[in-house]
Scaffold this motif. Structure first.
Motif, PDB file in Angstrom:
ATOM      1  N   ALA A 287       0.828  -1.209   0.000  1.00 57.99           N
ATOM      2  CA  ALA A 287       0.000   0.000   0.000  1.00 57.99           C
ATOM      3  C   ALA A 287       0.859   1.255   0.000  1.00 57.99           C
ATOM      4  CB  ALA A 287      -0.940  -0.001   1.209  1.00 57.99           C
ATOM      5  N   VAL A 288       1.947   1.235   0.763  1.00 61.45           N
ATOM      6  CA  VAL A 288       2.861   2.384   0.775  1.00 61.45           C
ATOM      7  C   VAL A 288       3.489   2.569  -0.605  1.00 61.45           C
ATOM      8  CG1 VAL A 288       5.000   3.295   1.740  1.00 61.45           C
ATOM      9  CG2 VAL A 288       3.306   2.242   3.249  1.00 61.45           C
ATOM     10  N   ARG A 289       3.903   1.480  -1.219  1.00 59.77           N
ATOM     11  CA  ARG A 289       4.478   1.569  -2.568  1.00 59.77           C
ATOM     12  C   ARG A 289       3.449   2.104  -3.563  1.00 59.77           C
ATOM     13  NH1 ARG A 289       5.852  -4.203  -3.759  1.00 59.77           N
ATOM     14  NH2 ARG A 289       6.090  -3.365  -5.871  1.00 59.77           N
ATOM     15  N   LEU A 290       2.213   1.651  -3.443  1.00 61.62           N
ATOM     16  CA  LEU A 290       1.154   2.137  -4.324  1.00 61.62           C
ATOM     17  C   LEU A 290       0.906   3.624  -4.097  1.00 61.62           C
ATOM     18  CD1 LEU A 290      -1.071   1.648  -6.398  1.00 61.62           C
ATOM     19  CD2 LEU A 290      -2.547   0.825  -4.540  1.00 61.62           C
ATOM     20  N   SER A 291       0.899   4.040  -2.833  1.00 56.17           N
ATOM     21  CA  SER A 291       0.706   5.449  -2.518  1.00 56.17           C
ATOM     22  C   SER A 291       1.808   6.306  -3.129  1.00 56.17           C
ATOM     23  CB  SER A 291       0.671   5.654  -0.999  1.00 56.17           C
ATOM     24  OG  SER A 291       0.521   7.027  -0.679  1.00 56.17           O
ATOM     25  N   ARG A 292       3.048   5.857  -3.032  1.00 56.45           N
ATOM     26  CA  ARG A 292       4.164   6.620  -3.613  1.00 56.45           C
ATOM     27  C   ARG A 292       3.999   6.738  -5.129  1.00 56.45           C
ATOM     28  NH1 ARG A 292       8.213   7.801  -0.123  1.00 56.45           N
ATOM     29  NH2 ARG A 292       8.577   6.420   1.675  1.00 56.45           N
ATOM     30  N   ALA A 293       3.594   5.660  -5.781  1.00 54.93           N
ATOM     31  CA  ALA A 293       3.411   5.694  -7.231  1.00 54.93           C
ATOM     32  C   ALA A 293       2.293   6.663  -7.612  1.00 54.93           C
ATOM     33  CB  ALA A 293       3.114   4.294  -7.750  1.00 54.93           C
TER      34      ALA A 293
END
Length: 321
Positions: A287-293
């Protein structure tokens, strides 16, 4: 004319490099001022809340407009610095993701007490009643919702209206967090703040949903499942905007969010969002990686939109001459 695009890009870069200031953050200063004013304006009715909210947001908007006009008088660079500063103040995506990563690290180590201490940095739930699955879900839902509130919203309003618009947006978001709850004290006084925050987040939340769909493959997710969860589940959420962000994240990640949610003032039974499995710590990392993207894509789009508008405006001025 290009000050808006340059300023947005510079503000995003500053947020990525520095994150939120640990001391003297302008948002915290605004919050302190709002709390001080509340001691004089509070009354258990909507009219008092309308006056309180209007006074604060008007003051912020006037200050932001004055600062941007002053910068414009000194040239493009000065105006860009003003927009960059406002965007940096309003954006919180970097700190959001860093906190999410820290939460995942604590949960992986089995440090439940440490995770409980950290949770108030992400959301207003009562951490004392949450175990590892509960903390994971709370953190993940906060990452989803605040991707919209802390980053996409500021970028949208910076692109639309520059410094005054983005500062009013952040002030509205802060007021909603302070007084927009359904607690006995704020159910009426905070009504205006909560409704205004809903209004200014209508477009950013839906842009967030679209960007989540676009970025889902980067974390092994499904755009189709994100759309399906958004369309089917978002409207059942108590918030017209948080439901969009949380449902699209749930669908994209193939997980299930929602359920009993304990706040200090009440227990809410949230609707189920998504139809996957219960989220695990690895899903919080995703989820954090998705948020950054999503944040990176939004920053690029906001900058391009602002520059394109400036170019069209410049061509119209040239045509007149």
């Amino acid at each position: 004319m290009f000050a808006l695009g340059i300023g947005i890009a510079a503000g995003v870069v500053a947020d990525v490099v520095f994150g939120d200031p640990r001391r003297g953050h302008p948002v915290a200063v605004f919050g302190s001022g709002a709390a001080a004013l509340e001691r004089h304006t509070y009354s258990d009715d909507r009219r008092a809340g309308v006056l309180h909210t209007t006074a604060l947001l008007t003051a912020v908007g006037v200050a932001g407009a004055a600062a941007q006009r002053a910068g414009r008088r000194h040239g493009t660079a000065a105006e860009a610095v003003c927009v960059a500063a406002a965007t940096f103040v309003a954006a919180g995506g970097t700190t959001l993701c860093r906190t999410g990563e820290r939460m995942a690290e604590l949960l992986r180590r089995g440090d439940v007490e440490g995770a409980r201490r950290l949770l108030p940095s992400l959301c207003g739930r009562d951490p004392s009643v949450l175990d590892t699955p509960g903390l994971t879900r709370a953190a993940l839902e906060s990452i989803a919702e605040n991707t919209s509130d802390a980053q996409i919203g500021p970028l949208v309003w910076a692109a639309v209206g520059g410094a005054p618009a983005v500062l009013v947006y952040r002030a509205a978001n802060t007021l909603d967090a302070m007084i927009g709850s359904r607690s006995p004290r704020y159910a009426r006084f905070g009504w205006a703040a909560a409704r205004f925050d809903d209004l200014v987040n209508l477009v950013p939340a839906r842009i967030t949903g679209l960007l989540v769909m676009a970025c889902a493959p980067l974390v092994g997710g499904s755009p189709a499942r994100a759309w399906r969860a958004w369309r089917r589940d978002a409207a059942r959420h108590p918030s017209p905007n948080a439901g969009v962000a949380e449902a699209s994240f749930a669908g994209a990640l193939g997980i299930r969010l929602g359920g009993p949610t304990q706040y200090a003032h009440e227990l809410e039974i949230r609707p189920t969002l998504g139809d996957g499995r219960v989220p695990e710590v690895d899903d919080l990392v995703r989820a954090v990686r998705l948020s950054r993207a999503v944040q990176a894509l939004a920053a690029g789009l906001a900058t391009v939109v602002a520059v394109s508008v400036a170019c069209r405006s410049g061509r119209r001025v040239s045509a007149r001459w």
